[in-house]
Structure formats: structure tokens, C-alpha cells
Design an enzyme around this catalytic site. Structure first.
Site, PDB file in Angstrom:
ATOM      1  N   ASN A 146       0.871  -1.179   0.000  1.00  0.00           N
ATOM      2  CA  ASN A 146       0.000   0.000   0.000  1.00  0.00           C
ATOM      3  C   ASN A 146       0.907   1.229   0.000  1.00  0.00           C
ATOM      4  O   ASN A 146       1.501   1.561   1.016  1.00  0.00           O
ATOM      5  CB  ASN A 146      -0.885  -0.035   1.257  1.00  0.00           C
ATOM      6  CG  ASN A 146      -1.693   1.234   1.423  1.00  0.00           C
ATOM      7  OD1 ASN A 146      -1.788   2.049   0.501  1.00  0.00           O
ATOM      8  ND2 ASN A 146      -2.279   1.409   2.602  1.00  0.00           N
ATOM      9  N   TRP A 147       1.011   1.857  -1.167  1.00  0.00           N
ATOM     10  CA  TRP A 147       1.946   2.989  -1.283  1.00  0.00           C
ATOM     11  C   TRP A 147       1.376   4.273  -0.687  1.00  0.00           C
ATOM     12  O   TRP A 147       2.067   5.285  -0.605  1.00  0.00           O
ATOM     13  CB  TRP A 147       2.307   3.216  -2.757  1.00  0.00           C
ATOM     14  CG  TRP A 147       3.044   2.075  -3.393  1.00  0.00           C
ATOM     15  CD1 TRP A 147       3.355   0.867  -2.833  1.00  0.00           C
ATOM     16  CD2 TRP A 147       3.574   2.030  -4.727  1.00  0.00           C
ATOM     17  NE1 TRP A 147       4.032   0.075  -3.731  1.00  0.00           N
ATOM     18  CE2 TRP A 147       4.183   0.767  -4.905  1.00  0.00           C
ATOM     19  CE3 TRP A 147       3.584   2.929  -5.796  1.00  0.00           C
ATOM     20  CZ2 TRP A 147       4.804   0.383  -6.096  1.00  0.00           C
ATOM     21  CZ3 TRP A 147       4.195   2.553  -6.991  1.00  0.00           C
ATOM     22  CH2 TRP A 147       4.798   1.291  -7.132  1.00  0.00           C
ATOM     23  N   LYS A 148       0.107   4.243  -0.328  1.00  0.00           N
ATOM     24  CA  LYS A 148      -0.570   5.423   0.260  1.00  0.00           C
ATOM     25  C   LYS A 148      -0.370   6.639  -0.647  1.00  0.00           C
ATOM     26  O   LYS A 148      -0.304   6.506  -1.864  1.00  0.00           O
ATOM     27  CB  LYS A 148      -0.077   5.670   1.679  1.00  0.00           C
ATOM     28  CG  LYS A 148      -0.159   4.419   2.548  1.00  0.00           C
ATOM     29  CD  LYS A 148       0.021   4.688   4.006  1.00  0.00           C
ATOM     30  CE  LYS A 148       0.054   3.367   4.759  1.00  0.00           C
ATOM     31  NZ  LYS A 148       0.020   3.506   6.188  1.00  0.00           N
ATOM     32  N   HIS A 160      -9.405   0.976   4.861  1.00  0.00           N
ATOM     33  CA  HIS A 160      -8.147   1.143   5.578  1.00  0.00           C
ATOM     34  C   HIS A 160      -8.393   2.063   6.781  1.00  0.00           C
ATOM     35  O   HIS A 160      -9.202   2.988   6.696  1.00  0.00           O
ATOM     36  CB  HIS A 160      -7.088   1.745   4.646  1.00  0.00           C
ATOM     37  CG  HIS A 160      -5.718   1.718   5.233  1.00  0.00           C
ATOM     38  ND1 HIS A 160      -5.286   2.659   6.138  1.00  0.00           N
ATOM     39  CD2 HIS A 160      -4.691   0.848   5.073  1.00  0.00           C
ATOM     40  CE1 HIS A 160      -4.041   2.359   6.498  1.00  0.00           C
ATOM     41  NE2 HIS A 160      -3.663   1.261   5.861  1.00  0.00           N
ATOM     42  N   GLU A 218      -6.861   4.442   7.924  1.00  0.00           N
ATOM     43  CA  GLU A 218      -6.671   5.883   7.662  1.00  0.00           C
ATOM     44  C   GLU A 218      -7.918   6.480   7.016  1.00  0.00           C
ATOM     45  O   GLU A 218      -8.294   7.614   7.314  1.00  0.00           O
ATOM     46  CB  GLU A 218      -5.422   6.089   6.783  1.00  0.00           C
ATOM     47  CG  GLU A 218      -4.150   5.862   7.588  1.00  0.00           C
ATOM     48  CD  GLU A 218      -2.961   5.365   6.783  1.00  0.00           C
ATOM     49  OE1 GLU A 218      -2.997   5.431   5.536  1.00  0.00           O
ATOM     50  OE2 GLU A 218      -1.992   4.877   7.410  1.00  0.00           O
ATOM     51  N   GLU A 257      -5.446  -5.406  10.516  1.00  0.00           N
ATOM     52  CA  GLU A 257      -4.421  -4.392  10.750  1.00  0.00           C
ATOM     53  C   GLU A 257      -4.702  -3.677  12.072  1.00  0.00           C
ATOM     54  O   GLU A 257      -5.507  -2.731  12.104  1.00  0.00           O
ATOM     55  CB  GLU A 257      -4.441  -3.354   9.624  1.00  0.00           C
ATOM     56  CG  GLU A 257      -4.143  -3.913   8.258  1.00  0.00           C
ATOM     57  CD  GLU A 257      -3.525  -2.853   7.354  1.00  0.00           C
ATOM     58  OE1 GLU A 257      -2.418  -3.100   6.865  1.00  0.00           O
ATOM     59  OE2 GLU A 257      -4.131  -1.778   7.177  1.00  0.00           O
ATOM     60  N   GLY A 272       2.427   1.830  10.888  1.00  0.00           N
ATOM     61  CA  GLY A 272       3.380   2.923  10.758  1.00  0.00           C
ATOM     62  C   GLY A 272       4.050   3.309  12.068  1.00  0.00           C
ATOM     63  O   GLY A 272       4.696   4.350  12.168  1.00  0.00           O
ATOM     64  N   SER A 289       3.393  -2.618  10.404  1.00  0.00           N
ATOM     65  CA  SER A 289       4.847  -2.650  10.571  1.00  0.00           C
ATOM     66  C   SER A 289       5.469  -3.994  10.191  1.00  0.00           C
ATOM     67  O   SER A 289       6.400  -4.474  10.858  1.00  0.00           O
ATOM     68  CB  SER A 289       5.239  -2.247  11.996  1.00  0.00           C
ATOM     69  OG  SER A 289       4.788  -0.935  12.272  1.00  0.00           O
ATOM     70  N   GLY A 344       4.885   1.168   4.935  1.00  0.00           N
ATOM     71  CA  GLY A 344       6.213   1.784   4.835  1.00  0.00           C
ATOM     72  C   GLY A 344       7.241   0.950   4.090  1.00  0.00           C
ATOM     73  O   GLY A 344       7.963   1.459   3.220  1.00  0.00           O
TER      74      GLY A 344
HETATM   75  C1  PEP Z   1      -0.743  -0.060   6.156  1.00  0.00           C
HETATM   76  O1  PEP Z   1      -0.822   1.128   5.978  1.00  0.00           O
HETATM   77  O2  PEP Z   1      -1.634  -0.805   5.694  1.00  0.00           O
HETATM   78  C2  PEP Z   1       0.370  -0.570   6.936  1.00  0.00           C
HETATM   79  C3  PEP Z   1       0.325  -1.786   7.377  1.00  0.00           C
HETATM   80  O3  PEP Z   1       1.425   0.299   7.131  1.00  0.00           O
HETATM   81  P1  PEP Z   1       2.864  -0.059   7.807  1.00  0.00           P
HETATM   82  O4  PEP Z   1       3.338  -1.317   7.154  1.00  0.00           O
HETATM   83  O5  PEP Z   1       3.710   1.124   7.500  1.00  0.00           O
HETATM   84  O6  PEP Z   1       2.604  -0.243   9.266  1.00  0.00           O
END
Ligand code: PEP
Length: 254
Positions: free
Chosen positions: A12-14, A98, A100, A170, A176, A216, A238
Site C-alpha cells: 500500500n503505497w498510500k 483502511h 486511515e 491491521e 506505521g 509494521s 512503509g
Molecule cells: C498499512 O498502511 O496498511 C500498513 C500496514 O502500514 P505499515 O506497514 O507502514 O505499518
């Protein structure tokens, strides 16, 4: 790693990467992952890079995902992107719900369910995200929160559609932050989610649904997490932004 379900690892490049940066990243991934057959690899760039990335991965084993779409299709919906527009670029997956988007765009389970149904109608595989906040975990209501999200976000889908849906557990406190759920914590929630799916649609369907872990995930913890019986892949934020870290997560999972 011999698993019942084929692993699916998505990046997921966001809201990151210009077109040139996206092309750099995906060109490197193509080179690194050319021999990988054991894992479904998906990249989810921002909308603006979908066309270029789509062309770049035409002759590869990497598949394309979007990070959202408008559930109403074409029409007077300013700022939205219809499923048909994604299909023009061979997008096969779409991330929904997600944390976010739940937090900043106030998306709720009812909207996510509507999007999931629209995704299936357009032949897009939804990656539906669920997960508890730190406060909810500390209050001991993780299972309750996750069950409500799973039931609400999949409401109205047929068993066949649920079977083709990918879920992503998640924990919000792990996204993050560098804090990962332990493999035991993650496995416990994944097994619980599979139980919810069994209650909803029976064991045969529940056994076929792929449930990713996200939060993460890095090259050094991927193997242990993805080695758990009910963890069928990862949704990576990330660490999906660089060739080395994303490719190593995939290689370490095989
Ligand atoms: C995500 O945004 O779906 C995610 C898991 O981010 P990260 O790997 O940076 O925790």
C-alpha cells in the site's frame, strides 16, 4: 512455506510516489521478483501512477491494486474514480476500509460493504481492512470490534463473493508505528476472524478466505508472522516503498 491458501502480499503505497518514482520502484520489483510464483504480489500505487505502473508490469507476475474507488460508478460524483476507470488499467484489487480512511474520511462499515459489493460487481477483488485501536485493545474489546467490522463490511455479499474477498487484519496501533503484533497476538485474531467467517458462511467458505496481517511488517518479522496457520499474507505500508525491503519481505515469506 507450505500453506493451505496461496499467500498474498500487497504494498500500500498510500499518498506517495510521483510517476517517475513509481516506475523506478516497480522496475526494481520486477527484476527482484521475476522468479516468484508462490506468492500473489500486488502493488497499490496512487491513482496518478496506475497507468504507468500498469504498463510497466504487463509482462510480469506483479498485479495491480487501487487504494479506493467510488462505489456509485460513472456520473456526477466530483472527485471520485469509478471501477470502470480502474479496469482500463487492469486493476485487479482495491483496498477498502483502511484505518486511515476510517479515521480521516469517516468511512464506516456500511459504506465499506457498499464498496465491497460494487467492487465484486466490477470484478475487482476487495482487500477489506479491519483492526482495533490501542484503546480498544487495552479495554479488552479487540474481538468485539473486529467482529463488528467483519460482519458490517461484508454485509450483503454472497458466500462466493466472501470467498474471493481478501481480509486484512491491521491493528491500528501497529500501523506505521514500528510496533508489530506478536505472531501469537496476530494468529489469535486471525483465527477469531476465521471463526466469524465460519459462523457467517460455513467452514468451506471460511477456509478459502485469505486473511492478511498488516502493521509494521518488515523483512525481519515477515517469516514468523506469515508462518502462522491463519495468516495468509501481508498488507505492507512503509516497507513497500523501497525495492529492497518489499522484495525481502516476499522472499522471506516463501
Ligand atoms: C498499512 O498502511 O496498511 C500498513 C500496514 O502500514 P505499515 O506497514 O507502514 O505499518
Amino acid at each position: 512455506m507450505d500453506k493451505e491458501r496461496k499467500l498474498i502480499i500487497a504494498g500500500n503505497w498510500k499518498c506517495n510516489k510521483t510517476v517517475a518514482e513509481a516506475l523506478d520502484l516497480v522496475t526494481g520489483l520486477k527484476r527482484e521478483l521475476a522468479a516468484v510464483k508462490e506468492v500473489d504480489v500486488v502493488v497499490c500505487p496512487p491513482f496518478t501512477a496506475l497507468e504507468s505502473v500498469s504498463r510497466a508490469i504487463l509482462d510480469s507476475n506483479i498485479r495491480l491494486g487501487a487504494q479506493n474507488f467510488g462505489e456509485n460508478g460513472y456520473g456526477a460524483f466530483t472527485g471520485e474514480i469509478a471501477a470502470g476507470m480502474l479496469k482500463e488499467f487492469s486493476v485487479g484489487y482495491v483496498i477498502l476500509g483502511h484505518s486511515e480512511r476510517r479515521q480521516y474520511q469517516k468511512e464506516n462499515d456500511a459504506l465499506i460493504a457498499k464498496k465491497a459489493a460494487a467492487a465484486h460487481a466490477a470484478n475487482l477483488v476487495p482487500i477489506v481492512c479491519v483492526g482495533e485501536t490501542l484503546l480498544e485493545r487495552e479495554a479488552g474489546i479487540t474481538n468485539q470490534v473486529v467482529e463488528t467490522q467483519v460482519r458490517g463490511s461484508l454485509a450483503g455479499l454472497s458466500p462466493e463473493q466472501v470467498e474471493r474477498t481478501v481480509l486484512a487484519y491491521e491493528p491500528v496501533w501497529a500501523i506505521g508505528t514500528g510496533k508489530t503484533a506478536t505472531s501469537a497476538q496476530a494468529q489469535e485474531v486471525h483465527a477469531f476472524i476465521r471463526g466469524v467467517l465460519t459462523a457467517l458462511h460455513g467452514e468451506a467458505v471460511a477456509k478459502r478466505v485469505r486473511i492478511q496481517y498488516g502493521g509494521s511488517v518488515k523483512a525481519n518479522n515477515a517469516r514468523e508472522l506469515l508462518g502462522q496457520p491463519d495468516i495468509d499474507g501481508a498488507l505492507v505500508g512503509g516497507a513497500a516503498l523501497e525495492v529492497r525491503s518489499f522484495a525481502d519481505i516476499i522472499k522471506n515469506s516463501i
